[in-house]
Motif scaffolding. Structure first.
Motif, PDB file in Angstrom:
ATOM      1  N   LYS A  56       0.531  -1.104  -0.091  1.00 56.31           N
ATOM      2  CA  LYS A  56      -0.088   0.180  -0.078  1.00 56.31           C
ATOM      3  C   LYS A  56       0.852   1.450   0.254  1.00 56.31           C
ATOM      4  O   LYS A  56       0.130   2.240   0.205  1.00 56.31           O
ATOM      5  CB  LYS A  56      -1.552   0.104   1.180  1.00 56.31           C
ATOM      6  CG  LYS A  56      -2.158  -0.614   0.480  1.00 56.31           C
ATOM      7  CD  LYS A  56      -3.116  -0.544   2.101  1.00 56.31           C
ATOM      8  CE  LYS A  56      -4.425  -1.719   1.956  1.00 56.31           C
ATOM      9  NZ  LYS A  56      -5.826  -1.615   2.967  1.00 56.31           N
ATOM     10  N   LYS A 144     -11.005  -1.924  10.879  1.00 54.37           N
ATOM     11  CA  LYS A 144     -11.014  -0.952   9.834  1.00 54.37           C
ATOM     12  C   LYS A 144     -10.247  -1.702   9.199  1.00 54.37           C
ATOM     13  O   LYS A 144      -9.770  -2.098   7.907  1.00 54.37           O
ATOM     14  CB  LYS A 144     -11.204  -0.075   9.470  1.00 54.37           C
ATOM     15  CG  LYS A 144     -10.909   0.803   7.841  1.00 54.37           C
ATOM     16  CD  LYS A 144     -11.247   2.295   7.712  1.00 54.37           C
ATOM     17  CE  LYS A 144      -9.925   2.656   5.971  1.00 54.37           C
ATOM     18  NZ  LYS A 144     -10.346   4.067   5.982  1.00 54.37           N
ATOM     19  N   SER A 148      -9.395  -4.693   6.167  1.00 54.70           N
ATOM     20  CA  SER A 148      -7.949  -4.507   5.180  1.00 54.70           C
ATOM     21  C   SER A 148      -7.087  -5.655   5.006  1.00 54.70           C
ATOM     22  O   SER A 148      -6.795  -6.097   3.881  1.00 54.70           O
ATOM     23  CB  SER A 148      -8.095  -3.241   5.430  1.00 54.70           C
ATOM     24  OG  SER A 148      -6.363  -2.749   4.381  1.00 54.70           O
TER      25      SER A 148
END
Length: 159
Positions: A56, A144, A148
């Protein structure tokens, strides 16, 4: 420099270089990782997390390591991660205090501690500034992150 201090240096050098195979070679197969965002992770989840974070970052990750200390069983280090977070690409400079437990020359437990409110202020902006200190927001951030990680694992070949 002790052999475990070398291990810490080599782990973060591999991290800095985005070399996950090398990073993972310093972890015991039964690795446990703990931090304020992901909570407690085990084994392949730890490896997946580092892979996801490196991917990422898209090469926009800076790691600075300092204060490395270790004996035969325990170690510690301070590291600063600088990167852009999320869709908004907010700049985050996160100062992290890491603790390590070693077994047979490998890291068996890795704990990263940092100020989650300070992180959320940088990563989430005004929302993080106002709500980042609350338990509600901590749980939301962790939820979250875990979602992810699960999505990442489902789209990659991790056990």
């Amino acid at each position: 420099m002790t052999s475990n201090e070398k291990t810490i240096h080599q782990f973060y050098t591999a991290f800095k270089n985005g070399d996950t195979d090398n990073m993972f070679s310093y972890y015991d197969l039964n690795i446990k990782f703990i931090d304020p965002i992901f909570g407690l992770l085990h084994n392949n989840d730890v490896l997946s997390m580092w892979s996801m974070l490196i991917e990422k970052s898209q090469g926009n990750l800076s790691i600075e390591l300092s204060n490395v200390k270790a004996d035969a069983f325990l170690g510690s280090a301070t590291w600063i991660a600088t990167y852009n977070y999320g869709k908004t690409k907010r700049k985050v400079v996160n100062k992290i205090y890491a603790n390590f437990h070693f077994k047979d020359g490998l890291i068996i437990k890795h704990t990263d501690n940092f100020d989650l409110w300070k992180w959320s202020t940088q990563a989430l902006g005004l929302k993080g500034l106002i709500f980042g200190w609350t338990g509600f927001m901590h749980k939301k951030i962790q939820k979250k992150a875990i979602i992810s990680l699960k999505k990442y694992k489902n789209s990659h070949s991790f056990g």
